[in-house]
Design an enzyme around this catalytic site. Structure first.
Site, short mmCIF file in Angstrom:
data_model
loop_
_atom_site.label_atom_id
_atom_site.label_comp_id
_atom_site.label_asym_id
_atom_site.label_seq_id
_atom_site.Cartn_x
_atom_site.Cartn_y
_atom_site.Cartn_z
CD GLU A 97 -61.98 -21.58 -16.72
OE1 GLU A 97 -60.89 -21.52 -15.94
OE2 GLU A 97 -62.40 -20.52 -17.41
C1 LIG Z 1 -66.76 -23.11 -25.81
C2 LIG Z 1 -65.66 -22.60 -25.30
C3 LIG Z 1 -65.60 -21.78 -24.37
C4 LIG Z 1 -64.62 -21.17 -24.10
N1 LIG Z 1 -64.30 -19.86 -23.01
C5 LIG Z 1 -63.18 -19.20 -22.88
C6 LIG Z 1 -63.50 -18.03 -22.18
O1 LIG Z 1 -64.38 -17.48 -21.66
N2 LIG Z 1 -61.98 -17.46 -21.98
C7 LIG Z 1 -61.06 -17.93 -22.55
O2 LIG Z 1 -60.08 -17.22 -22.25
N3 LIG Z 1 -61.06 -19.04 -23.06
C8 LIG Z 1 -62.05 -19.81 -23.21
N4 LIG Z 1 -61.90 -20.93 -23.77
C9 LIG Z 1 -60.73 -21.64 -24.42
C10 LIG Z 1 -60.45 -22.67 -23.66
O3 LIG Z 1 -59.87 -22.59 -22.23
C11 LIG Z 1 -59.16 -23.54 -24.30
O4 LIG Z 1 -59.77 -23.87 -25.49
C12 LIG Z 1 -58.44 -24.56 -23.36
O5 LIG Z 1 -57.86 -23.90 -22.26
C13 LIG Z 1 -57.58 -25.46 -24.35
O6 LIG Z 1 -56.64 -24.47 -25.08
P1 LIG Z 1 -56.78 -24.83 -26.73
O7 LIG Z 1 -57.98 -24.73 -26.98
O8 LIG Z 1 -55.78 -23.74 -27.27
O9 LIG Z 1 -55.90 -26.34 -26.74
P2 LIG Z 1 -54.34 -26.40 -26.63
O10 LIG Z 1 -53.46 -25.59 -25.71
O11 LIG Z 1 -53.69 -26.40 -28.10
O12 LIG Z 1 -54.19 -27.89 -26.14
C14 LIG Z 1 -54.37 -29.25 -27.34
C15 LIG Z 1 -54.37 -30.43 -26.74
O13 LIG Z 1 -53.09 -30.74 -25.79
C16 LIG Z 1 -53.06 -30.62 -24.47
N5 LIG Z 1 -52.01 -30.09 -24.20
C17 LIG Z 1 -51.43 -28.72 -24.30
N6 LIG Z 1 -50.47 -28.44 -23.47
C18 LIG Z 1 -50.30 -29.54 -22.65
C19 LIG Z 1 -49.29 -29.79 -21.88
N7 LIG Z 1 -48.50 -29.06 -21.28
N8 LIG Z 1 -49.04 -31.05 -21.18
C20 LIG Z 1 -50.24 -31.96 -21.36
N9 LIG Z 1 -51.07 -31.73 -22.48
C21 LIG Z 1 -51.08 -30.45 -23.17
C22 LIG Z 1 -54.29 -30.23 -24.27
O14 LIG Z 1 -54.58 -30.98 -23.00
C23 LIG Z 1 -55.15 -30.42 -25.39
O15 LIG Z 1 -55.67 -32.07 -25.33
C24 LIG Z 1 -63.37 -21.58 -24.55
C25 LIG Z 1 -63.22 -22.65 -25.26
C26 LIG Z 1 -64.46 -23.30 -25.90
C27 LIG Z 1 -64.34 -24.31 -26.75
#
Ligand SMILES: Cc1cc2nc3c(=O)[nH]c(=O)nc-3n(C[C@H](O)[C@H](O)[C@H](O)COP(=O)(O)OP(=O)(O)OC[C@H]3O[C@@H](n4cnc5c(N)ncnc54)[C@H](O)[C@@H]3O)c2cc1C
Length: 601
Positions: free
Chosen positions: A446
Site C-alpha cells: 500500500e
Molecule cells: C505480500 C504482498 C502483497 C501485495 N499486495 C498487492 C496487491 O494486492 N496489489 C498490488 O497492486 N500490489 C500489491 N503489492 C505490491 C506492493 O504494493 C509493492 O511491493 C510496494 O508498493 C512497493 O513496490 P516495489 O515492491 O516494486 O518496491 P520499489 O517501488 O521498487 O521500491 C523499493 C524501495 O525503494 C523505495 N522507493 C521507491 N521509490 C521511492 C521514492 N520515490 N522515494 C523514496 N523511496 C522510494 C521504496 O520505499 C522501497 O524501499 C503487494 C506486495 C507484497 C509483498
C-alpha cells in the site's frame, strides 16, 4: 497456542467516553437511530467470531499456506479458511457498512474499524480476502457506472464475490507511471486487457464464486506516466444478469500464473495474474484511473494501519499473560521477599518497558484510528458542508500517518512482545514470530512507509502551505487552552503544547529548505512523519488521560482508569521523547545522506 480476548472495554472507552462517537454520528441523518447498545452488541458478536472462528485458523494457516496447482491455475487456501468464509458470508458480516440498497447494514465506518482491528489481530491473512473486497466495493460505489454498481455491489457486499486491486507489475511498484498493461477498446464498449500483474493479494483462491479484479491499464495513445492510466473492472467469470441474482457466466481470459513464497501472511495468496485479452469495462473516466483507484488505495492504507494496531494488541495480550506466568530471577524491588525460588518476570522493569511500549502503541493507535473512522463518516454523511470539508482534510492529512506510524509502531511493539517470551518467542508454536513476520508486510505494501512520509510532507503539508496541519493544530490548541491551567493535567498538556510549537517551527524550516531543494524534503520526510505521529498520539493520550483522571477520582472507580493513566504517563515519559531525536535528524539536512557517490555504496 496464542490467546485473544476482544478488547471490548478499551474499545468502549474510546468510542463512548473519549470520542462520544455515537452522539457524533447521530448528527448525521444516515445514522440518526444508532445507539450505543447496537454498537456494543456488534463488537461483542464480532469479537466472538474472531476468537472462536478466526483465531484457531491463524497458526495452522501460517503452517499450511496456500497451494497453487499449475495444471489448473487454481489456488487452495488452508484448511478451514473456506468454512470460515462461508460462516462470514452467512452472518452478513461483509456488508456491515455497505449501503442498504446493495444489501448492506449501513452502519458507520467507526464500527467497521473497531471490528477490523480484532479480525486483523487474530488472523490478518484471512481478513485480507474480505478487506480487499470491501475496498473494491467502495471504489465501484464512488466511480462505477449505474450498471457496474448493480452488477457488482450486491455480490461484493454479500461476499459471494471477492475483490482485488491490481496495480503492481514486475518493473513497476512505487512508480505506477511505468505500468504497461494494455487496454484496447472494443466496438461493444468493453476493453481487451493484456498484461501481467504481480503481488496481487487474494488474486486467486477457493473462497468465493467469482473474483472481481480492479485493474490499472493504459489505452493506446494514452499520455505517458500516471496521467495515462485508466481503471477497469475485470471479473474472473463474466457476470450474467445483475443485482443480487447475477450469476457467473463464461470464464474470462485471465489466470493465476503462480503464487509467491513469502516471509509472512502465508495464508493469503499473493498472485501473479496474467491477463490475455481479458474482457474488462472502464471504471470512471479515461486516463483518470489512478484518481479512481485512490478510493481503494486510501481505504486500504487506513486498513493497513489497523492491521498494525490489531497485531500489536494481539501480541500484547499474549506477552502480558506470559509475563505473569513465567518465573525467572528475583524482583529488584526494595524489600521484595518471596519463599518461591523465582518471581514471575512481570516484576522486572525491562519486561514492563516492553509490555507498556506495546500497550501504549495499541491504545494510542486505537484512539487515533477510531477518530479517523469517525472523520470518514463525517466526510461522507455530515449535513454541514464545513464539517464535511474539515473531515475530508483530516482524512487526507492523516491517512499516511495512520498507515506508516501505526505499522512502524506495530513492528516495534510486536518485537518487544516477542522479546518478553525470550527464546520461546522465537519458536513457532508461541505464535509470536508469526505475528512479527505478518507485521512486517504492513510497512511495505500500500505504498512503503517512506512513500507515505513523502506524501505527508510533500503533498499533504507543504503543498497546501500547512493549512490542513494548522486545522489539526487548532484541535490541539483548543485542548491545551482548556486544560492548560489544570495542575493534574500539566504532565500531559505541557509536553503536548511544547511539541505543537516545535512542529510549527520544524514545518516552516523544512518548507523553506524544500523550496530551495526538494531533496531536503525527501531527506527529512520519515523523521517528520514520526514527529507528526507523536503529535497525534500525544493529543489522544492527553484526551484519554483527562477522561481517566475524572473517572478515577470517583469512588469505587474501575481500576481500568488507573491503568489508563499509568500507560499515559509511560507514553509521555518514555515514548514521546523519541521526537527529540527525529526533530534533530529531520533538521540535519540532506547532505549527510547525499554526499557519498553511489559507486561508494
Ligand atoms: C505480500 C504482498 C502483497 C501485495 N499486495 C498487492 C496487491 O494486492 N496489489 C498490488 O497492486 N500490489 C500489491 N503489492 C505490491 C506492493 O504494493 C509493492 O511491493 C510496494 O508498493 C512497493 O513496490 P516495489 O515492491 O516494486 O518496491 P520499489 O517501488 O521498487 O521500491 C523499493 C524501495 O525503494 C523505495 N522507493 C521507491 N521509490 C521511492 C521514492 N520515490 N522515494 C523514496 N523511496 C522510494 C521504496 O520505499 C522501497 O524501499 C503487494 C506486495 C507484497 C509483498
Amino acid at each position: 497456542m496464542p490467546v485473544y480476548k476482544a478488547p471490548l472495554r478499551d474499545q468502549q472507552f474510546v468510542l463512548h467516553e473519549v470520542l462520544h462517537a455515537v452522539d457524533a454520528v447521530r448528527k448525521m441523518p444516515a445514522f440518526h437511530e444508532l445507539d450505543a447498545d447496537t454498537v456494543n452488541q456488534v463488537l461483542e458478536e464480532g469479537g466472538r467470531f474472531c476468537s472462536e472462528v478466526l483465531l484457531p485458523l491463524n497458526l495452522s494457516g501460517d503452517e499450511q499456506g496456500c497451494h497453487f496447482d499449475p495444471s489448473t491455475h487454481e489456488v487452495r487456501t488452508p484448511e478451514g479458511f473456506r468454512a470460515a468464509f462461508d460462516q462470514w458470508r452467512e452472518g452478513g458480516w461483509q456488508g456491515l457498512t455497505a449501503e442498504s440498497e446493495y444489501g448492506g447494514q449501513a452502519l458507520p465506518h467507526m464500527v467497521q474499524i473497531a471490528f477490523d482491528e480484532m479480525r486483523c489481530g487474530v488472523n490478518q491473512a484471512w481478513t485480507m480476502y474480505s478487506g480487499l473486497t470491501q475496498g473494491a466495493y467502495e471504489c465501484l460505489l464512488v466511480h462505477g457506472s449505474p450498471r457496474q454498481k448493480d452488477t457488482y455491489l450486491p455480490k461484493l457486499a454479500s461476499a459471494e464475490w471477492t475483490g482485488t486491486m491490481c496495480l503492481t507489475e514486475a518493473h513497476c511498484g512505487t512508480d505506477l507511471g511505468l505500468l504497461r498493461t494494455r487496454a484496447e477498446p472494443q466496438p461493444d464498449g468493453s476493453y481487451r486487457i493484456t498484461g501481467q500483474k504481480i503481488f496481487i493479494s487474494a488474486g486467486e483462491h477457493d473462497l468465493a464464486d467469482n473474483i472481481v479484479h480492479l485493474v490499472l491499464a493504459r489505452m493506446p495513445g494514452a499520455p505517458a506516466g500516471v496521467k495515462g492510466i485508466s481503471l477497469f473492472v475485470v471479473p474472473k467469470f463474466l457476470p450474467k444478469g445483475d443485482g443480487a441474482s447475477a450469476q457467473v457466466g463464461a470464464r474470462n481470459a485471465l489466470y493465476c500464473g503462480g503464487i509467491e513464497h513469502k516471509m509472512g501472511i502465508h495464508a493469503n495468496s499473493t498472485c501473479q495474474v496474467v491477463f490475455e485479452g481479458a474482457t474488462g469495462w472502464m471504471v470512471g473516466e479515461a486516463n483518470r484511473g489512478l484518481n479512481a483507484m485512490f478510493v481503494m488505495m486510501n481505504g486500504a492504507r487506513l486498513a493497513v494501519g489497523v492491521q498494525g494496531l490489531g497485531l500489536t494488541e494481539a501480541a500484547y495480550q499474549n506477552a502480558a499473560a506470559y509475563a505473569k506466568e513465567r518465573v525467572q530471577g528475583r524482583s529488584l524491588a526494595p524489600g521484595a521477599k518471596s519463599d518461591k525460588p523465582a518471581d514471575p518476570i512481570i516484576v522486572h522493569p525491562d519486561v514492563r518497558r516492553s509490555l507498556l511500549t506495546a500497550r501504549a502503541w495499541a491504545e494510542g493507535g486505537r484512539a487515533f484510528s477510531y477518530w479517523l473512522a469517525l472523520m470518514a463518516d463525517q466526510q461522507h454523511h455530515h449535513p454541514d458542508e464545513g464539517e464535511r470539508k474539515f473531515a475530508g482534510d483530516m482524512m487526507a492529512l492523516m491517512t499516511p500517518v495512520a498507515k506508516a506510524f501505526l505499522t512502524d509502531n506495530a513492528f516495534d511493539g510486536v518485537s518487544q512482545c516477542l522479546q518478553v517470551f525470550g527464546g520461546h518467542g522465537y519458536i513457532h508454536e508461541s505464535g509470536m514470530e508469526q505475528l512479527l513476520r505478518d507485521a512486517r508486510i504492513n510497512m511495505i505494501y500500500e505504498g512503503t512507509n517512506a512513500v507515505q512520509a513523502l506524501d505527508l510532507l510533500g503533498r499533504k503539508v507543504l503543498m497546501d502551505a500547512g493549512a490542513r496541519l494548522r486545522a489539526f493544530g487548532k484541535l490541539v490548541q483548543a485542548f491545551v487552552e482548556e486544560h492548560g491551567t489544570s495542575a493534574e493535567m500539566s504532565e500531559f498538556v505541557t509536553p503536548l503544547a511544547d511539541l505543537g510549537d516545535k512542529v510549527q517551527k520544524l514545518t516552516m524550516e523544512l518548507g523553506m529548505k524544500a523550496m530551495a531543494n526538494q531533496e531536503e524534503a525527501g531527506a527529512a520526510a520519515v523523521s517528520y512523519l514520526r514527529v507528526i505521529g507523536h503529535l497525534v498520539f500525544a493529543y489522544f493520550w492527553a484526551r484519554m488521560a483527562r477522561v481517566a483522571l475524572d473517572a478515577a477520582g470517583r469512588s469505587g472507580a474501575d481500576p481500568f482508569y488507573r491503568a489508563k493513566l499509568a500507560t499515559a504517563r509511560f507514553y509521555f515519559q518514555r515514548l514521546l521523547p523519541e521526537t527529540a531525536y527525529h526533530i534533530r535528524a529531520a533538521r540535519s539536512g540532506a547532505k549527510n545522506l547525499m554526499e557519498l557517490e553511489a559507486e561508494l555504496f
